[in-house]
Design a protein around this motif. Structure first.
Motif, PDB file in Angstrom:
ATOM      1  N   LYS A 115       0.724  -1.148   0.212  1.00 53.42           N
ATOM      2  CA  LYS A 115      -0.077   0.126  -0.046  1.00 53.42           C
ATOM      3  C   LYS A 115       0.804   1.272   0.046  1.00 53.42           C
ATOM      4  N   SER A 116       2.001   1.281   0.781  1.00 47.79           N
ATOM      5  CA  SER A 116       2.769   2.246   1.005  1.00 47.79           C
ATOM      6  C   SER A 116       3.439   2.785  -0.408  1.00 47.79           C
ATOM      7  N   TRP A 117       4.020   1.624  -1.046  1.00 46.52           N
ATOM      8  CA  TRP A 117       4.707   1.614  -2.120  1.00 46.52           C
ATOM      9  C   TRP A 117       3.888   2.075  -3.378  1.00 46.52           C
ATOM     10  N   ALA A 122       2.428   6.310  -7.040  1.00 43.23           N
ATOM     11  CA  ALA A 122       1.358   7.406  -7.836  1.00 43.23           C
ATOM     12  C   ALA A 122       1.878   8.718  -7.564  1.00 43.23           C
ATOM     13  N   THR A 123       2.486   9.042  -6.434  1.00 45.39           N
ATOM     14  CA  THR A 123       2.900  10.446  -6.202  1.00 45.39           C
ATOM     15  C   THR A 123       4.225  10.859  -6.394  1.00 45.39           C
ATOM     16  N   HIS A 124       5.194   9.896  -6.513  1.00 42.52           N
ATOM     17  CA  HIS A 124       6.610  10.105  -6.874  1.00 42.52           C
ATOM     18  C   HIS A 124       7.101   9.526  -7.984  1.00 42.52           C
ATOM     19  N   THR A 125       7.178   8.221  -7.990  1.00 48.37           N
ATOM     20  CA  THR A 125       8.053   7.424  -9.018  1.00 48.37           C
ATOM     21  C   THR A 125       7.287   7.574 -10.486  1.00 48.37           C
ATOM     22  N   THR A 126       6.354   7.406 -10.337  1.00 55.23           N
ATOM     23  CA  THR A 126       5.556   7.898 -12.189  1.00 55.23           C
ATOM     24  C   THR A 126       5.904   8.948 -12.475  1.00 55.23           C
ATOM     25  N   ARG A 127       5.625   9.978 -11.817  1.00 58.68           N
ATOM     26  CA  ARG A 127       5.776  11.453 -12.043  1.00 58.68           C
ATOM     27  C   ARG A 127       7.356  11.620 -12.285  1.00 58.68           C
ATOM     28  N   MET A 128       8.328  11.335 -11.294  1.00 55.86           N
ATOM     29  CA  MET A 128       9.532  11.652 -11.427  1.00 55.86           C
ATOM     30  C   MET A 128      10.106  10.895 -12.948  1.00 55.86           C
ATOM     31  N   VAL A 201      11.261   8.904   4.215  1.00 53.33           N
ATOM     32  CA  VAL A 201      11.640   9.058   2.798  1.00 53.33           C
ATOM     33  C   VAL A 201      10.457   8.705   1.690  1.00 53.33           C
ATOM     34  N   LEU A 202       9.440   7.882   2.230  1.00 50.63           N
ATOM     35  CA  LEU A 202       8.262   7.528   1.438  1.00 50.63           C
ATOM     36  C   LEU A 202       7.241   8.759   1.359  1.00 50.63           C
ATOM     37  N   ASN A 203       7.404   9.613   2.288  1.00 56.46           N
ATOM     38  CA  ASN A 203       6.420  10.814   2.516  1.00 56.46           C
ATOM     39  C   ASN A 203       7.085  12.158   2.216  1.00 56.46           C
ATOM     40  N   PHE A 204       8.271  12.108   2.636  1.00 57.63           N
ATOM     41  CA  PHE A 204       8.853  13.510   2.509  1.00 57.63           C
ATOM     42  C   PHE A 204       9.990  13.515   1.494  1.00 57.63           C
ATOM     43  N   SER A 205      10.495  12.304   1.253  1.00 56.22           N
ATOM     44  CA  SER A 205      11.615  12.300   0.199  1.00 56.22           C
ATOM     45  C   SER A 205      13.097  12.259   0.898  1.00 56.22           C
ATOM     46  N   PHE A 206      13.165  12.306   1.976  1.00 58.05           N
ATOM     47  CA  PHE A 206      14.418  12.418   2.791  1.00 58.05           C
ATOM     48  C   PHE A 206      14.164  11.541   4.100  1.00 58.05           C
ATOM     49  N   PHE A 207      15.736  11.270   4.404  1.00 59.16           N
ATOM     50  CA  PHE A 207      15.531  10.445   5.646  1.00 59.16           C
ATOM     51  C   PHE A 207      15.881  11.131   6.888  1.00 59.16           C
ATOM     52  N   ARG A 208      15.158  10.770   8.077  1.00 60.83           N
ATOM     53  CA  ARG A 208      15.471  11.285   9.242  1.00 60.83           C
ATOM     54  C   ARG A 208      16.639  10.525  10.034  1.00 60.83           C
TER      55      ARG A 208
END
Length: 424
Positions: A115-117, A122-128, A201-208
């Protein structure tokens, strides 16, 4: 889900409040002697402390547990199955992980990961992928090697942006780590730890980085490699081989000593080499080195930059880099990137505009430039504001979010193309 949505909506405001409190305790750059000793590590600590408002599902810090010596190259089939298992994908039929994957805990984890991926695609990979295929088409054709400083284990974003490259060189503060042992995969804390580490990283694109260190160490996932393996599997790459490596004092790539009783040269840099077969069947090589790229550290241990100099012309990718190369005491890595790169793709946390030689670069601006988040407010660039307000050469759209200003409407990327010959 409601509370996570609310947290996302109010995240920037909370960051501003937290940063206002934390900034008063940070050292200023007016003192040259103290500034010279700031490293990637001190900046990373500041970021983590200021971002404590981000949702964190892991609340338990584990005590240190002695680890076995796993410096030898792992079995390839096992490594691929571990990568699949960590990513919530079914291991191979004959894997000794199939029994673990049949348990309800993993089944629930796999369903959640799917579900997360799916949402990330939908929000990142396809558009990127669509954006990069158009805007980076010429870059792809002349970018066999990608240098990604300050990356941590983020193979995910770099391979999405540059899917046709053959070699990726990642560098960050995180320890290299090793292929997880079966005992780690049996740990019931594994699934929430992995989920928590991937959440930002999946929500904000960077790691904490701090959360990642706590979460993963609690289940003996001891560095960047396990997440790099996971990202390789989730992006359709197959692991062919994993080899522990190091850079010697001269920056030469050599095997890591398997005899841990032998004292290591303090000027060596630990790393790992991961060989992949891409979705198109083409081979890829990914390197990760655990290295501090501040001038203070590089003066004592120059191997990371010496290695990069041997790679030939580069395409450099920089994202969520704490604005380190804005600072005077990250001069060496910044200078290397500017001298050896044909292309640089970065958000505004990369190299400040003032360091680009006038007339030597062509710039393409994407998205929207706003002021940096409050933690990095002093790195605001009026030059970028002027460029993004240019009515003659208007910036192009950026159809996905990236960087610290992670919302699509607030994100930016800058593609710089060299116009003059590479420096020696």
């Amino acid at each position: 889900m409601f509370f996570r949505t609310v947290a996302l909506r109010f995240l920037p405001a909370v960051l501003l409040l937290l940063t206002a409190c934390s900034e008063s305790g940070t050292k200023t750059e007016t003192n040259a002697s103290s500034a010279a000793e700031e490293t990637m590590a001190t900046t990373a600590d500041a970021i983590d402390s200021s971002q404590s408002a981000l949702p964190n599902t892991a609340t338990t810090t584990a005590t240190a547990v002695p680890r076995p010596n796993r410096l030898i190259a792992p079995d390839t089939a096992y490594a691929q199955d571990v990568a699949l298992f960590l990513g919530g994908q079914q291991p191979s039929q004959h894997s000794n992980l199939t029994q673990l994957a049949a348990q309800p805990g993993w089944q629930a984890f796999a369903k959640d990961q799917d579900k997360s991926w799916a949402n990330y695609r939908a929000t990142h990979t396809t558009r990127m992928t669509a954006w990069a295929g158009t805007e980076l088409d010429s870059v792809h054709r002349s970018s066999p090697t990608i240098f990604y400083p300050f990356s941590g284990p983020d193979f995910l974003n770099v391979v999405t942006m540059f899917p046709t490259s053959q070699t990726y060189v990642l560098m960050g503060l995180e320890p290299v780590g090793s292929v997880p042992a079966l005992t780690s995969l049996e740990n019931p804390k594994l699934f929430p730890a992995v989920k928590a580490s991937l959440w930002s990283v999946l929500n904000f694109s960077f790691f904490r980085t701090n959360d990642m260190a706590v979460d993963l160490k609690s289940v003996e996932l001891d560095g960047a490699l396990p997440l790099m393996m996971l990202f390789a599997a989730r992006t359709g790459n197959q692991i062919i081989a994993i080899r522990p490596v190091q850079l010697d004092a001269a920056g030469k790539l050599v095997d890591t000593l398997t005899d841990t009783t032998q004292a290591a040269d303090p000027k060596t840099v630990p790393g790992v080499e991961m060989k992949l077969r891409g979705p198109d069947g083409q081979p890829k090589t990914v390197y990760y080195f655990s290295a501090d790229l501040s001038d203070w550290k590089l003066n004592a241990k120059s191997a990371p930059l010496q290695f990069v100099r041997t790679l030939g012309p580069l395409t450099t990718y920089v994202k969520s880099a704490s604005y380190l190369m804005h600072k005077a005491y990250f001069n060496q890595v910044r200078r290397l990137v500017l001298r050896r790169s044909r292309y640089i793709l970065q958000d505004d946390s990369g190299i400040a505009m003032k360091y680009f030689q006038k007339g030597a670069w062509q710039f393409n601006y994407y998205g929207t430039y706003r002021r940096p988040i409050n933690l990095f407010a002093k790195h605001y660039q009026p030059e970028l504001t002027a460029a993004y307000r240019d009515t003659v050469r208007k910036p192009k759209a950026l159809p996905f979010g990236t960087g610290y200003n992670w919302r699509q409407t607030d994100s930016n990327l800058l593609l710089s193309r060299r116009l003059v010959p590479l420096a020696d």
